[in-house]
Design an enzyme around this catalytic site. Structure first.
Site, PDB file in Angstrom:
ATOM      1  N   ASP A 137     -61.513 -45.946 -69.003  1.00 17.70           N
ATOM      2  CA  ASP A 137     -61.473 -44.806 -70.233  1.00 17.70           C
ATOM      3  C   ASP A 137     -62.824 -44.009 -69.681  1.00 17.70           C
ATOM      4  O   ASP A 137     -63.825 -44.642 -69.425  1.00 17.70           O
ATOM      5  CB  ASP A 137     -61.904 -45.530 -71.572  1.00 17.70           C
ATOM      6  CG  ASP A 137     -61.769 -44.382 -72.498  1.00 17.70           C
ATOM      7  OD1 ASP A 137     -60.497 -44.129 -73.141  1.00 17.70           O
ATOM      8  OD2 ASP A 137     -62.968 -43.652 -73.004  1.00 17.70           O
TER       9      ASP A 137
ATOM     10  N   ASP B  94     -63.731 -41.324 -65.188  1.00 14.28           N
ATOM     11  CA  ASP B  94     -62.549 -40.335 -65.289  1.00 14.28           C
ATOM     12  C   ASP B  94     -61.607 -40.998 -64.496  1.00 14.28           C
ATOM     13  O   ASP B  94     -61.428 -41.455 -63.400  1.00 14.28           O
ATOM     14  CB  ASP B  94     -63.103 -38.912 -64.544  1.00 14.28           C
ATOM     15  CG  ASP B  94     -61.893 -38.008 -64.473  1.00 14.28           C
ATOM     16  OD1 ASP B  94     -61.735 -37.465 -65.621  1.00 14.28           O
ATOM     17  OD2 ASP B  94     -61.299 -37.797 -63.497  1.00 14.28           O
ATOM     18  N   ALA B  95     -60.407 -40.647 -64.853  1.00 20.69           N
ATOM     19  CA  ALA B  95     -59.071 -41.400 -64.445  1.00 20.69           C
ATOM     20  C   ALA B  95     -58.880 -40.878 -63.115  1.00 20.69           C
ATOM     21  O   ALA B  95     -58.192 -41.537 -62.292  1.00 20.69           O
ATOM     22  CB  ALA B  95     -57.841 -41.183 -65.332  1.00 20.69           C
TER      23      ALA B  95
ATOM     24  N   ASP C 115     -52.079 -42.991 -71.044  1.00 24.08           N
ATOM     25  CA  ASP C 115     -52.226 -42.687 -72.493  1.00 24.08           C
ATOM     26  C   ASP C 115     -53.237 -41.604 -72.793  1.00 24.08           C
ATOM     27  O   ASP C 115     -54.250 -42.046 -73.124  1.00 24.08           O
ATOM     28  CB  ASP C 115     -52.643 -43.906 -73.644  1.00 24.08           C
ATOM     29  CG  ASP C 115     -52.250 -43.591 -75.055  1.00 24.08           C
ATOM     30  OD1 ASP C 115     -51.938 -42.218 -75.290  1.00 24.08           O
ATOM     31  OD2 ASP C 115     -52.784 -44.297 -75.841  1.00 24.08           O
TER      32      ASP C 115
END
Length: 223
Positions: A17, A104-105, A122
């Site tokens: 996250d 950061d993804a 998600d």
């Protein structure tokens, strides 16, 4: 995280996250911790670090107990993996060392090695350029490099009722990244009709996945 940890066969969960304030709030606020059933304190949970972000202090997590317990395996993500924790009769049992850090993804996928059997994406709806990159073909291709051969990915895909073209566009983009997809939807009381995409490597026949879904039974309580 709470829902995933209901399944005993889950050995490790890595939560990614961007905002450290949100994960800290979820882990420490008494009301939220009660709602998520202290999911952040589960020994199977791993919260990943980010470069350039200073982590909070490590927290030693214990569970009060006065009972003898059989040896428990240490998760593979922990030091000395493969060892076991011996039987204890003291008033507390060490569960895990949890370090809450964030990334950061997209950067996470570039930097992290390894594979996952289940990847749950998600994200907020793709309503801005900053978020749009997380719905791009390039992003899904990075995910593909980390999904195990028989793994499954599921992606939040907006509402097929309120944003039909966005929902369809997400599906087309995932397919273009080299996945086989299965779109599905369900009515969520707080959101209305909502949609997702299940995705997997093309080597797995879609008929096989559909047959498995038809006989699917849940071993845990769901709402």
């Amino acid at each position: 995280l709470r829902e995933v940890l209901k399944y005993r066969e889950v050995k490790q969960v890595m939560l990614v996250d961007l905002d450290p304030a949100m994960t800290t709030l979820a882990a420490t606020h008494p009301l939220l911790a009660r709602i998520n059933q202290n999911a952040f304190k589960d020994a199977r949970s791993t919260i990943l670090p980010a470069e350039g972000i200073t982590p909070g202090p490590d927290r030693q997590i214990y569970m009060n107990t006065t009972k003898n317990r059989r040896p428990d395996p240490i998760p593979s993500s922990q030091p000395n993996a493969g060892q076991t924790l011996g039987t204890q009769t003291t008033s507390s049992r060490h569960l895990a060392d949890v370090k809450v850090m964030n990334i950061d993804a997209d950067k996470f996928l570039e930097q992290i090695p390894g594979f996952w059997d289940v990847i749950i994406v998600d994200m907020p709806d793709p309503s801005s350029p900053e978020i749009a990159k997380l719905y791009s073909r390039e992003f899904y291709k990075k995910i593909k490099l980390h999904l195990s051969q028989n793994g499954l990915m599921v992606i939040q895909s907006t509402s097929p009722y309120l944003a039909k073209e966005s929902f369809l566009c997400i599906g087309r983009t995932i397919e273009n990244a080299g996945f086989t997809i299965l779109p599905f939807h369900e009515n969520v009381p707080s959101f209305g009709e909502w949609g997702w995409h299940l995705a997997w490597h093309p080597a797995i026949q879609k008929a096989k996945v559909m047959d498995r879904i038809k006989t699917l039974e849940f071993s845990v309580e769901t709402r």
